[in-house]
Motif scaffolding. Structure first.
Motif, PDB file in Angstrom:
ATOM      1  N   GLY A   5       0.800  -1.213   0.000  1.00 12.76           N
ATOM      2  CA  GLY A   5       0.000   0.000   0.000  1.00 12.76           C
ATOM      3  C   GLY A   5       0.833   1.264   0.000  1.00 12.76           C
ATOM      4  O   GLY A   5       2.028   1.261   0.274  1.00 12.76           O
ATOM      5  N   LYS A   6       0.145   2.354  -0.301  1.00 15.73           N
ATOM      6  CA  LYS A   6       0.851   3.625  -0.407  1.00 15.73           C
ATOM      7  C   LYS A   6       1.316   4.158   0.943  1.00 15.73           C
ATOM      8  O   LYS A   6       2.252   4.936   1.007  1.00 15.73           O
ATOM      9  N   GLN A   7       0.689   3.693   2.047  1.00 13.26           N
ATOM     10  CA  GLN A   7       1.146   4.135   3.364  1.00 13.26           C
ATOM     11  C   GLN A   7       2.577   3.662   3.619  1.00 13.26           C
ATOM     12  O   GLN A   7       3.402   4.405   4.147  1.00 13.26           O
ATOM     13  N   MET A   8       2.873   2.422   3.221  1.00 14.47           N
ATOM     14  CA  MET A   8       4.232   1.901   3.417  1.00 14.47           C
ATOM     15  C   MET A   8       5.224   2.655   2.529  1.00 14.47           C
ATOM     16  O   MET A   8       6.307   3.026   2.981  1.00 14.47           O
ATOM     17  N   THR A   9       4.846   2.878   1.281  1.00 16.66           N
ATOM     18  CA  THR A   9       5.725   3.605   0.371  1.00 16.66           C
ATOM     19  C   THR A   9       5.959   5.018   0.884  1.00 16.66           C
ATOM     20  O   THR A   9       7.096   5.505   0.886  1.00 16.66           O
ATOM     21  N   GLU A  10       4.917   5.670   1.366  1.00 18.59           N
ATOM     22  CA  GLU A  10       5.075   7.014   1.918  1.00 18.59           C
ATOM     23  C   GLU A  10       6.034   6.992   3.113  1.00 18.59           C
ATOM     24  O   GLU A  10       6.889   7.870   3.252  1.00 18.59           O
ATOM     25  N   GLN A  11       5.918   5.993   3.955  1.00 22.55           N
ATOM     26  CA  GLN A  11       6.797   5.881   5.120  1.00 22.55           C
ATOM     27  C   GLN A  11       8.267   5.733   4.695  1.00 22.55           C
ATOM     28  O   GLN A  11       9.144   6.395   5.242  1.00 22.55           O
ATOM     29  N   ILE A  12       8.520   4.895   3.694  1.00 22.30           N
ATOM     30  CA  ILE A  12       9.895   4.677   3.225  1.00 22.30           C
ATOM     31  C   ILE A  12      10.454   5.944   2.582  1.00 22.30           C
ATOM     32  O   ILE A  12      11.568   6.371   2.896  1.00 22.30           O
ATOM     33  N   VAL A  13       9.693   6.556   1.704  1.00 23.33           N
ATOM     34  CA  VAL A  13      10.158   7.785   1.040  1.00 23.33           C
ATOM     35  C   VAL A  13      10.386   8.884   2.083  1.00 23.33           C
ATOM     36  O   VAL A  13      11.375   9.619   2.010  1.00 23.33           O
ATOM     37  N   SER A  14       9.519   8.953   3.063  1.00 23.67           N
ATOM     38  CA  SER A  14       9.684   9.929   4.132  1.00 23.67           C
ATOM     39  C   SER A  14      10.983   9.687   4.910  1.00 23.67           C
ATOM     40  O   SER A  14      11.711  10.635   5.223  1.00 23.67           O
ATOM     41  N   GLN A  15      11.291   8.441   5.187  1.00 25.61           N
ATOM     42  CA  GLN A  15      12.542   8.107   5.867  1.00 25.61           C
ATOM     43  C   GLN A  15      13.745   8.505   5.013  1.00 25.61           C
ATOM     44  O   GLN A  15      14.730   9.039   5.540  1.00 25.61           O
ATOM     45  N   TRP A  16      13.678   8.242   3.727  1.00 28.57           N
ATOM     46  CA  TRP A  16      14.769   8.621   2.836  1.00 28.57           C
ATOM     47  C   TRP A  16      14.972  10.134   2.831  1.00 28.57           C
ATOM     48  O   TRP A  16      16.098  10.617   2.821  1.00 28.57           O
ATOM     49  N   ILE A  17      13.869  10.863   2.820  1.00 30.72           N
ATOM     50  CA  ILE A  17      13.961  12.321   2.839  1.00 30.72           C
ATOM     51  C   ILE A  17      14.643  12.785   4.124  1.00 30.72           C
ATOM     52  O   ILE A  17      15.520  13.655   4.098  1.00 30.72           O
TER      53      ILE A  17
END
Length: 88
Positions: free
Chosen positions: A48-60
């Motif tokens: 889901g997009k919640q997991m992807t958002e969490q990963i991208v947020s961590q990368w940022i």
């Protein structure tokens, strides 16, 4: 989805100090796409997009101020950014 990208782009823009808001948005889209495609190619189920958002947020948070350096070492991102009209 657009709202998520805007929120992440704002965070990256604030963290980076070197990117325009449009460049930050492009980076968010590229990171998002790269994570989802890499995960799919590895055979993992879509979480889901919640997991992807969490990963991208961590990368940022971890790499945001230095993303411009990543382009120089990763030809994939360099080419994608070039296609989007951002020559670095």
């Amino acid at each position: 989805m657009d709202e998520i990208f805007e929120r992440l782009a704002e965070r990256l823009y604030d963290k980076s100090g070197r990117l325009t808001i449009d460049e930050a948005r492009t980076w968010v889209e590229l990171l998002w796409e790269d994570f989802e495609s890499t995960r799919a190619k590895a055979g993992y189920d879509y979480k889901g997009k919640q997991m992807t958002e969490q990963i991208v947020s961590q990368w940022i948070e971890h790499y945001g101020p230095k993303l411009h350096e990543y382009v120089a070492t990763n030809p994939k991102f360099k080419e994608m950014l070039k296609r989007k009209g951002y020559e670095h």
